[in-house]
Design an enzyme around this catalytic site. Structure first.
Site, PDB file in Angstrom:
ATOM      1  N   HIS A 144       1.021  -0.804   0.462  1.00  0.00           N
ATOM      2  CA  HIS A 144      -0.370  -0.118  -0.176  1.00  0.00           C
ATOM      3  C   HIS A 144       1.287   1.430   0.261  1.00  0.00           C
ATOM      4  O   HIS A 144       1.978   1.482   1.149  1.00  0.00           O
ATOM      5  CB  HIS A 144      -0.602  -0.142   1.293  1.00  0.00           C
ATOM      6  CG  HIS A 144      -2.669   1.625   1.400  1.00  0.00           C
ATOM      7  ND1 HIS A 144      -2.163   2.227   1.740  1.00  0.00           N
ATOM      8  CD2 HIS A 144      -3.312   0.870   0.523  1.00  0.00           C
ATOM      9  CE1 HIS A 144      -3.432   3.049   1.228  1.00  0.00           C
ATOM     10  NE2 HIS A 144      -4.079   1.772   0.652  1.00  0.00           N
ATOM     11  N   GLU A 179      -7.567  -4.872  -0.008  1.00  0.00           N
ATOM     12  CA  GLU A 179      -8.092  -5.959  -1.119  1.00  0.00           C
ATOM     13  C   GLU A 179      -8.133  -7.167  -1.083  1.00  0.00           C
ATOM     14  O   GLU A 179      -9.062  -8.347  -1.821  1.00  0.00           O
ATOM     15  CB  GLU A 179      -7.664  -5.308  -2.952  1.00  0.00           C
ATOM     16  CG  GLU A 179      -7.409  -3.934  -2.805  1.00  0.00           C
ATOM     17  CD  GLU A 179      -9.492  -3.859  -3.688  1.00  0.00           C
ATOM     18  OE1 GLU A 179      -9.930  -3.898  -3.091  1.00  0.00           O
ATOM     19  OE2 GLU A 179      -8.527  -2.414  -4.038  1.00  0.00           O
TER      20      GLU A 179
HETATM   21  N1  ACO Z   1       3.842  -7.643  -4.588  1.00  0.00           N
HETATM   22  C1  ACO Z   1       5.354  -7.729  -4.294  1.00  0.00           C
HETATM   23  N2  ACO Z   1       6.365  -7.257  -4.701  1.00  0.00           N
HETATM   24  C2  ACO Z   1       5.179  -5.611  -4.320  1.00  0.00           C
HETATM   25  C3  ACO Z   1       3.297  -5.279  -3.494  1.00  0.00           C
HETATM   26  C4  ACO Z   1       3.471  -6.534  -4.376  1.00  0.00           C
HETATM   27  N3  ACO Z   1       2.088  -6.616  -3.773  1.00  0.00           N
HETATM   28  N4  ACO Z   1       3.707  -4.163  -3.537  1.00  0.00           N
HETATM   29  C5  ACO Z   1       4.365  -3.669  -3.503  1.00  0.00           C
HETATM   30  N5  ACO Z   1       6.108  -3.974  -4.087  1.00  0.00           N
HETATM   31  C6  ACO Z   1       7.204  -4.312  -4.003  1.00  0.00           C
HETATM   32  C7  ACO Z   1       7.370  -3.492  -5.381  1.00  0.00           C
HETATM   33  O1  ACO Z   1       8.209  -5.035  -6.365  1.00  0.00           O
HETATM   34  C8  ACO Z   1       8.733  -2.267  -5.254  1.00  0.00           C
HETATM   35  O2  ACO Z   1      10.003  -3.325  -4.967  1.00  0.00           O
HETATM   36  P1  ACO Z   1      11.523  -3.354  -5.563  1.00  0.00           P
HETATM   37  O3  ACO Z   1      11.571  -1.737  -4.887  1.00  0.00           O
HETATM   38  O4  ACO Z   1      12.064  -3.623  -5.130  1.00  0.00           O
HETATM   39  O5  ACO Z   1      11.638  -3.311  -7.117  1.00  0.00           O
HETATM   40  C9  ACO Z   1       8.512  -1.984  -3.412  1.00  0.00           C
HETATM   41  O6  ACO Z   1       7.447  -3.010  -3.081  1.00  0.00           O
HETATM   42  C10 ACO Z   1       7.855  -0.928  -3.849  1.00  0.00           C
HETATM   43  O7  ACO Z   1       5.774  -0.712  -4.372  1.00  0.00           O
HETATM   44  P2  ACO Z   1       5.726  -0.081  -5.355  1.00  0.00           P
HETATM   45  O8  ACO Z   1       4.905  -0.591  -6.481  1.00  0.00           O
HETATM   46  O9  ACO Z   1       6.601   1.483  -5.791  1.00  0.00           O
HETATM   47  O10 ACO Z   1       5.021   1.053  -4.061  1.00  0.00           O
HETATM   48  P3  ACO Z   1       3.424   1.718  -4.108  1.00  0.00           P
HETATM   49  O11 ACO Z   1       3.426   2.664  -3.364  1.00  0.00           O
HETATM   50  O12 ACO Z   1       3.718   2.251  -5.886  1.00  0.00           O
HETATM   51  O13 ACO Z   1       2.674   0.752  -4.292  1.00  0.00           O
HETATM   52  C11 ACO Z   1       0.620  -0.351  -4.737  1.00  0.00           C
HETATM   53  C12 ACO Z   1       1.111   0.359  -3.687  1.00  0.00           C
HETATM   54  C13 ACO Z   1       0.685  -0.068  -5.755  1.00  0.00           C
HETATM   55  C14 ACO Z   1      -0.155  -0.946  -3.833  1.00  0.00           C
HETATM   56  C15 ACO Z   1       1.616  -2.138  -4.693  1.00  0.00           C
HETATM   57  O14 ACO Z   1       1.849  -2.576  -3.369  1.00  0.00           O
HETATM   58  C16 ACO Z   1       0.435  -2.912  -5.384  1.00  0.00           C
HETATM   59  O15 ACO Z   1       0.627  -2.921  -6.921  1.00  0.00           O
HETATM   60  N6  ACO Z   1       0.296  -3.852  -5.256  1.00  0.00           N
HETATM   61  C17 ACO Z   1      -0.555  -4.972  -6.041  1.00  0.00           C
HETATM   62  C18 ACO Z   1      -1.590  -4.225  -6.692  1.00  0.00           C
HETATM   63  C19 ACO Z   1      -2.671  -4.323  -5.534  1.00  0.00           C
HETATM   64  O16 ACO Z   1      -2.647  -4.394  -4.386  1.00  0.00           O
HETATM   65  N7  ACO Z   1      -4.042  -2.853  -5.331  1.00  0.00           N
HETATM   66  C20 ACO Z   1      -4.662  -2.000  -4.304  1.00  0.00           C
HETATM   67  C21 ACO Z   1      -3.894  -1.141  -3.518  1.00  0.00           C
HETATM   68  S1  ACO Z   1      -5.196  -1.023  -2.657  1.00  0.00           S
HETATM   69  C22 ACO Z   1      -6.220   0.211  -3.336  1.00  0.00           C
HETATM   70  O17 ACO Z   1      -5.947   0.616  -4.185  1.00  0.00           O
HETATM   71  C23 ACO Z   1      -7.938  -0.079  -2.836  1.00  0.00           C
END
Ligand code: ACO
Length: 379
Positions: free
Chosen positions: A261, A315
């Protein structure tokens, strides 16, 4: 090359940037707290209904019994879709993605009901009340059945389930869906709410804000995740497969749906409530699979990305609860829209009450000093 004054560093995801003050909700990502206008989310989930929460967001206080009765009447009076909107829904192919149906239906509702000009509480009620009817009508149509007219005597959650199935739902399913709707009605300046406020800041009408917000909600990084959570659980299949499947996915640098998140750096308080609900509602085998996947994902994410603080987001367990309530997988995100529209519309009213056009800047990194060549001389 033109001389340029020094520019501030680019903040692509706008993390931590405060662009509005709000009375509506507070997301404390460090401590895993979510508050709607002063009330803890767990308290609201336990003791309030979706209608209570919508009133709270729109009016700034929980309703009295008579205020709630009045809101219920106004919501019920706005549930039925005008013929023009139903005709547009009927004209869509049955294969249309339900979020596209919701976006189209909401837009049609605004046009037919003339939701235009200054945003009002009446607009908020009209949009919020009609969202479940749009989703349920399309679900019936794609099953080759006639849409079911809404019932005024049922709650928002119960009426939604009734319009999907044709029979009044059990108390347990109604309560579960209602709790989900309470938990997801608002959440600070998430991507879709920000979109709604940007549109409102141009003094466009409330329906335009809501239609834009639906578009933002659709993406898997925001509201599009729960259906993908269920896809992941189905692909994993059994609790025994979880470790290998998740390890392989992470080794391929895939994101695990339902985890991570932008704001929460600890457990999302909504996930906690939904996990309990899923435990009561889902079949034993399904709950075992989902909890093993959650435990394994958290352990492997911690092992492979120790510097990141990745926890279960709303989610993951939303998907389990909506599945248990009997919603088809591709209605999960539209159902999220049915709840978040209360927050979007409240934010539009708030933005309007103290508006400034939201218009950030970008840094130009393209070429300079090119000259337009005649069409025949371009290569
Ligand atoms: N699985 C694996 N790795 C993850 C995940 C995940 N679900 N979430 C974050 N990471 C990792 C990324 O790969 C990244 O690692 P790295 O820098 O070593 O490559 C690091 O954590 C940071 O991730 P970002 O995507 O840059 O973080 P951000 O703050 O943008 O992410 C997000 C938030 C978009 C929700 C992300 O965690 C994600 O894509 N999750 C999966 C999709 C999801 O569950 N969406 C629903 C969100 S809740 C809502 O909106 C209601």
């Amino acid at each position: 090359m033109a001389t340029q004054s020094p520019k501030p560093p680019i903040n692509k995801g706008l993390e931590g940037l405060v662009v509005a003050d709000t009375q509506l909700s507070e997301v404390d990502g460090e401590h895993g707290r979510l508050i709607y206008h002063g009330y803890e989310i767990a308290d609201l989930a336990q003791n309030a209904t979706f209608e209570d929460v919508a009133y709270l967001l729109w009016m700034g206080q929980l309703p009295t019994a008579s205020e709630l009765q009045d809101l219920n009447k106004r919501m019920a009076a706005n549930r039925l879709l005008p013929d023009g909107v139903l005709d547009i829904l009927k004209s869509l192919p049955t294969s249309t993605v339900p979020m596209d149906v919701l976006r189209t239906g909401a837009s049609a509702l605004g046009a037919v009901k003339k939701i235009d000009g200054k945003a009002t509480l009446e607009d908020a009620i009209a949009l919020t009340a009609a969202f479940p009817t749009i989703v349920a009508a399309f679900q019936r149509m794609r099953e080759g059945k006639a849409p079911i007219a809404p019932r005024a005597d049922l709650s928002h959650a119960a009426n939604y389930l009734y319009m999907l199935t044709g029979s009044a739902p059990s108390e347990q399913k109604t309560r579960a869906l209602d709790t989900y709707l309470v938990l997801t009605a608002d959440h600070g300046l998430n991507a879709s709410t920000f979109t709604a406020r940007v549109i409102a800041s141009t003094e466009a009408d409330m329906c335009s804000s809501v239609v834009g917000a639906i578009g933002a909600l659709k993406g898997p990084l925001h509201g599009g995740a729960p259906q993908l959570v269920l896809d992941m659980l189905k692909a994993i299949g059994t609790a025994e497969n979880a470790e290998t499947w998740i390890r392989n996915a992470l080794n391929r640098h895939e994101k695990l749906m339902g985890f991570g998140h932008r704001v929460y750096k600890t457990e999302d308080p909504r996930a906690r409530v939904l996990r309990k609900l899923a435990d009561q509602l889902t079949e034993v085998e399904f709950f075992k699979l989902a909890s093993t996947v959650e435990d394994t994902a958290l352990r492997l994410l911690h092992e492979l990305k120790p510097e990141r603080r990745i926890y279960t987001n709303v989610e993951f367990w939303s998907a389990a609860v909506m599945h248990a309530v009997g919603l088809p997988d591709d209605l999960f995100t539209p159902t999220f829209g049915c709840s978040r529209v209360a927050g979007w519309t409240a934010h539009v009213l708030e933005q309007q009450s103290d508006n400034r056009l939201i218009r950030p800047a970008s840094e130009y990194v393209g070429p300079w000093n090119l000259k337009v060549a005649p069409i025949g001389q371009r290569t």
